[in-house]
Every structure is written in structure tokens, then in C-alpha cells.
Design a protein around this motif. Structure first.
Motif, PDB file in Angstrom:
ATOM      1  N   VAL A   1      51.749   0.412  62.879  1.00 32.68           N
ATOM      2  CA  VAL A   1      51.826  -0.317  61.963  1.00 32.68           C
ATOM      3  C   VAL A   1      49.437  -0.205  61.712  1.00 32.68           C
ATOM      4  CG1 VAL A   1      51.588  -1.964  59.745  1.00 32.68           C
ATOM      5  CG2 VAL A   1      53.316  -1.274  61.332  1.00 32.68           C
ATOM      6  N   ALA A   2      49.172  -0.164  62.016  1.00 27.00           N
ATOM      7  CA  ALA A   2      48.150  -0.907  62.101  1.00 27.00           C
ATOM      8  C   ALA A   2      46.794   0.513  62.550  1.00 27.00           C
ATOM      9  CB  ALA A   2      47.008  -1.281  63.795  1.00 27.00           C
ATOM     10  N   LEU A   3      47.914   1.397  63.554  1.00 26.53           N
ATOM     11  CA  LEU A   3      47.073   2.574  63.784  1.00 26.53           C
ATOM     12  C   LEU A   3      47.055   3.660  62.822  1.00 26.53           C
ATOM     13  CD1 LEU A   3      48.734   3.134  67.057  1.00 26.53           C
ATOM     14  CD2 LEU A   3      45.517   2.859  66.615  1.00 26.53           C
ATOM     15  N   ILE A   4      49.191   3.675  61.926  1.00 25.92           N
ATOM     16  CA  ILE A   4      48.113   4.767  60.336  1.00 25.92           C
ATOM     17  C   ILE A   4      47.602   3.829  60.092  1.00 25.92           C
ATOM     18  CG2 ILE A   4      50.447   5.345  58.584  1.00 25.92           C
ATOM     19  CD1 ILE A   4      52.317   5.231  61.253  1.00 25.92           C
ATOM     20  N   VAL A   5      47.808   3.152  58.965  1.00 27.16           N
ATOM     21  CA  VAL A   5      46.700   2.210  58.471  1.00 27.16           C
ATOM     22  C   VAL A   5      45.437   2.626  58.291  1.00 27.16           C
ATOM     23  CG1 VAL A   5      45.738  -0.050  57.023  1.00 27.16           C
ATOM     24  CG2 VAL A   5      48.267   0.576  57.310  1.00 27.16           C
ATOM     25  N   ALA A   6      44.939   2.377  59.571  1.00 31.27           N
ATOM     26  CA  ALA A   6      43.345   2.845  60.129  1.00 31.27           C
ATOM     27  C   ALA A   6      43.341   4.596  59.711  1.00 31.27           C
ATOM     28  CB  ALA A   6      43.166   2.180  60.975  1.00 31.27           C
ATOM     29  N   LEU A   7      44.555   5.037  60.428  1.00 31.28           N
ATOM     30  CA  LEU A   7      43.683   6.919  60.576  1.00 31.28           C
ATOM     31  C   LEU A   7      44.810   7.515  59.300  1.00 31.28           C
ATOM     32  CD1 LEU A   7      44.265   7.153  64.300  1.00 31.28           C
ATOM     33  CD2 LEU A   7      42.174   6.708  63.691  1.00 31.28           C
ATOM     34  N   GLN A   8      45.325   6.934  58.271  1.00 34.18           N
ATOM     35  CA  GLN A   8      45.930   7.585  56.958  1.00 34.18           C
ATOM     36  C   GLN A   8      44.943   8.636  56.617  1.00 34.18           C
ATOM     37  OE1 GLN A   8      49.831   5.695  55.853  1.00 34.18           O
ATOM     38  NE2 GLN A   8      48.340   6.845  53.951  1.00 34.18           N
ATOM     39  N   PRO A   9      43.659   8.281  56.118  1.00 30.85           N
ATOM     40  CA  PRO A   9      42.536   8.942  56.109  1.00 30.85           C
ATOM     41  C   PRO A   9      42.238  10.617  56.236  1.00 30.85           C
ATOM     42  CG  PRO A   9      42.881   6.375  55.345  1.00 30.85           C
ATOM     43  CD  PRO A   9      43.594   6.875  56.787  1.00 30.85           C
ATOM     44  N   VAL A  10      42.332  10.236  57.714  1.00 31.15           N
ATOM     45  CA  VAL A  10      41.782  11.297  58.471  1.00 31.15           C
ATOM     46  C   VAL A  10      43.056  11.952  59.127  1.00 31.15           C
ATOM     47  CG1 VAL A  10      41.048  12.458  60.259  1.00 31.15           C
ATOM     48  CG2 VAL A  10      39.905  10.236  59.007  1.00 31.15           C
TER      49      VAL A  10
ATOM     50  N   ARG B   1      53.122   3.379  51.640  1.00 30.58           N
ATOM     51  CA  ARG B   1      53.954   2.267  52.508  1.00 30.58           C
ATOM     52  C   ARG B   1      54.154   2.905  53.916  1.00 30.58           C
ATOM     53  NH1 ARG B   1      57.931  -0.186  47.496  1.00 30.58           N
ATOM     54  NH2 ARG B   1      56.386  -0.628  46.183  1.00 30.58           N
ATOM     55  N   VAL B   2      53.837   3.952  54.457  1.00 29.89           N
ATOM     56  CA  VAL B   2      54.464   5.409  55.668  1.00 29.89           C
ATOM     57  C   VAL B   2      54.571   4.196  56.612  1.00 29.89           C
ATOM     58  CG1 VAL B   2      53.475   7.364  56.579  1.00 29.89           C
ATOM     59  CG2 VAL B   2      53.819   7.453  54.149  1.00 29.89           C
ATOM     60  N   ALA B   3      53.163   3.876  56.940  1.00 28.44           N
ATOM     61  CA  ALA B   3      52.955   3.005  57.832  1.00 28.44           C
ATOM     62  C   ALA B   3      53.832   1.879  57.946  1.00 28.44           C
ATOM     63  CB  ALA B   3      51.400   1.711  57.875  1.00 28.44           C
ATOM     64  N   PHE B   4      54.427   1.040  56.933  1.00 30.83           N
ATOM     65  CA  PHE B   4      55.302   0.598  57.220  1.00 30.83           C
ATOM     66  C   PHE B   4      56.643   0.386  57.178  1.00 30.83           C
ATOM     67  CE2 PHE B   4      51.765  -1.467  55.003  1.00 30.83           C
ATOM     68  CZ  PHE B   4      51.344  -2.190  54.728  1.00 30.83           C
ATOM     69  N   ALA B   5      57.295   1.353  56.512  1.00 30.41           N
ATOM     70  CA  ALA B   5      57.918   2.366  57.018  1.00 30.41           C
ATOM     71  C   ALA B   5      58.371   2.856  58.405  1.00 30.41           C
ATOM     72  CB  ALA B   5      58.007   3.378  56.023  1.00 30.41           C
ATOM     73  N   VAL B   6      57.087   3.147  58.831  1.00 31.96           N
ATOM     74  CA  VAL B   6      57.515   3.864  60.063  1.00 31.96           C
ATOM     75  C   VAL B   6      57.133   2.898  61.491  1.00 31.96           C
ATOM     76  CG1 VAL B   6      55.893   5.621  61.673  1.00 31.96           C
ATOM     77  CG2 VAL B   6      56.402   6.607  59.906  1.00 31.96           C
ATOM     78  N   GLY B   7      56.638   2.019  61.652  1.00 32.09           N
ATOM     79  CA  GLY B   7      56.689   0.550  62.133  1.00 32.09           C
ATOM     80  C   GLY B   7      57.722   0.350  62.423  1.00 32.09           C
ATOM     81  N   GLY B   8      58.466  -0.495  61.359  1.00 34.50           N
ATOM     82  CA  GLY B   8      59.850  -0.865  61.153  1.00 34.50           C
ATOM     83  C   GLY B   8      60.741   0.197  62.124  1.00 34.50           C
ATOM     84  N   TYR B   9      60.978   1.301  61.249  1.00 40.80           N
ATOM     85  CA  TYR B   9      61.437   2.500  61.825  1.00 40.80           C
ATOM     86  C   TYR B   9      61.854   2.052  63.249  1.00 40.80           C
ATOM     87  CZ  TYR B   9      64.538   6.417  62.836  1.00 40.80           C
ATOM     88  OH  TYR B   9      65.406   7.150  63.302  1.00 40.80           O
ATOM     89  N   ILE B  10      60.698   2.042  63.878  1.00 43.81           N
ATOM     90  CA  ILE B  10      60.194   2.619  65.305  1.00 43.81           C
ATOM     91  C   ILE B  10      61.086   1.057  66.421  1.00 43.81           C
ATOM     92  CG2 ILE B  10      58.740   2.509  67.398  1.00 43.81           C
ATOM     93  CD1 ILE B  10      59.866   5.413  65.978  1.00 43.81           C
ATOM     94  N   THR B  11      60.539   0.331  65.653  1.00 42.78           N
ATOM     95  CA  THR B  11      61.027  -1.014  65.490  1.00 42.78           C
ATOM     96  C   THR B  11      62.293  -1.118  66.270  1.00 42.78           C
ATOM     97  OG1 THR B  11      59.081  -2.304  65.635  1.00 42.78           O
ATOM     98  CG2 THR B  11      61.281  -3.396  65.443  1.00 42.78           C
ATOM     99  N   ALA B  12      63.023  -0.740  65.367  1.00 36.77           N
ATOM    100  CA  ALA B  12      64.621  -0.758  64.896  1.00 36.77           C
ATOM    101  C   ALA B  12      65.757   0.046  66.021  1.00 36.77           C
ATOM    102  CB  ALA B  12      65.070  -0.543  63.586  1.00 36.77           C
TER     103      ALA B  12
END
Length: 233
Positions: free
Chosen positions: A53-62, A150-161
Motif C-alpha cells: 500500500v505504502a509503496l504504490i501510493v508513493a510511486l504510483q505517479p511515476v 484505490r489501487v494501492a489499497f486493493a492490491v495490498g488487501g488482496y495480497i494480504t488475503a
């Protein structure tokens, strides 16, 4: 630095930190709770999901794919060109290896320790196919439904599950799989087991691409197309 250079750098850094989270939290969990595999996996999955979640939020603009399968599907969808694909995949693989080396060193281990953790068999390979298909649907489905923020939260949640509902604990990423061969710790995978995992991930990528194209037809509006390119590449 060129735009492609910045994208490759973001993929290198993001994948490196992702693998540090996977490997480092695995080492920490196994040291804190050496006799409880369930709690080790829980700690490993929570750390990985939170880092994503943190990495996608931070780096998503690049650029924030951190996964060669995702990048290859972007190419198949026409979102990036072949040269960009090659550069990003190379950055992801090298970043993953750098992340493993850093995690090993942080915990007082040799920089490279070849894993002896054998993970093999049809059940695990099927788990990797399913994990990868689900990841692609989550990523591209979230973007194409107009919820790119919401991609960061979706991906983080999915991988955790997916750590818990797949037999393979959801590697779902060839770069991460390669990186995990050089750490003989909780998160490691033996080099002899890696090729089959990667093949399963590529098969899952192909199936996921077909499913994404079926569920979300070719981009209907320029706004959505722009969102796809901005978020995924």
C-alpha cells in the motif's frame, strides 16, 4: 533523467523495498516466534500488504507495477511499448535481488544465501496461477472501473488475503520469486522450485489478461485510457 529512466528507477526501488518487506518480515517473524508457523505467516502477510500500500501510493505517479507479469499485461493491452517493457522488467528483477541482499544483511546474514526451501507440486502451481489471475483482475479492474486512486489499497488487501487462501502463499510475481531464491530464510524458495512457479505465474498472467479483456472491454473513453497509462506505467 529521461521519463523511462525515472520509471525504471521507481520500479527498481519499489520492487527492492517490496522484497525487503517480504524477506525481512519473514526473518523477524521466525526469530520472534520460532515455533508458531501460523503467526509467522500472519506477520509476514501483514507486513507485505502494508508495504505494498505504502509503496504504490508513493510511486504510483511515476511507475508502480513491481511485477513483470503486470508489466507484460500492460504491454499486451498496448499501454506501453516493447522497449519500456524490457527496461521495467529488468529493473524489477534487479530491484528484487537488491532487496533480498539488503534484507539478508540487515539481519546479519550473508548477502546471498541460496534457499533450500523446496516448494513444488501441482497444488502449489495451481495456487500460483490462481493468485496471479486474481491480482490482475484486482489491479486492472480497479483502474478500469474509474477507481485508480484505490489501487494501492486493493492490491495490498488482496495480497494480504492471498497469503492465506492460496496453497503457495501467493508469490504471484516472477521478480519476487527470483529474488527469494537467494535467501535461506522463512520467505525463501529453492532455485529448483522457482522455474515452475514462474511458469505458473506466466500462465496466470495469460489467463488474467483474457479475463480482464472479457470483463472490461477495450477502453471506451480517453479519460479511462489516460488513467490506465498514468497508474500502471
Amino acid at each position: 533523467m529521461s521519463v523511462l529512466g525515472r520509471k525504471a528507477a521507481a520500479e527498481f526501488v519499489g520492487t527492492a523495498f517490496l522484497v525487503m518487506a517480504v524477506v525481512g518480515s519473514g526473518v523477524m517473524a521466525s526469530r520472534l516466534l520460532p515455533d508458531d508457523a501460523g503467526l509467522q505467516l500472519l506477520q509476514n502477510s501483514l507486513a507485505t500488504g502494508a508495504a505494498l500500500v505504502a509503496l504504490i501510493v508513493a510511486l504510483q505517479p511515476v511507475s508502480a507495477s513491481f511485477n513483470p507479469v503486470v508489466t507484460l499485461v500492460e504491454r499486451a493491452l498496448g499501454l506501453i511499448d516493447t522497449g519500456t517493457t524490457a527496461a521495467l522488467v529488468a529493473a524489477q528483477v534487479l530491484g528484487g535481488l537488491a532487496g533480498t541482499v539488503a534484507a539478508n544483511l540487515m539481519f546479519g546474514l550473508d548477502a546471498v544465501t541460496v534457499s533450500t526451501h523446496v516448494r513444488t507440486g501441482p497444488a502449489l502451481w495451481l495456487g500460483e496461477v490462481i493468485a496471479t489471475v486474481g491480482l490482475l483482475v484486482v489491479i486492472f479492474g480497479t483502474v478500469r472501473s474509474g477507481r485508480a486512486d484505490r489501487v494501492a489499497f486493493a492490491v495490498g488487501g488482496y495480497i494480504t488475503a492471498a497469503y492465506w487462501f492460496t496453497s503457495s502463499t501467493s508469490f504471484a510475481n516472477p521478480a519476487v520469486t527470483i529474488a527469494r531464491t537467494v535467501t535461506d530464510t522463512f520467505a525463501g524458495i529453492a532455485p529448483s522450485s522457482a522455474p515452475a512457479f514462474i511458469l505458473a505465474q506466466l500462465l496466470g498472467g495469460a489467463a488474467g489478461y483474457v479475463l480482464v479483456r472479457f470483463l472490461y472491454p477495450p477502453l471506451a473513453t480517453p479519460a479511462v485510457a489516460t488513467a490506465d497509462r498514468k497508474v500502471l506505467s
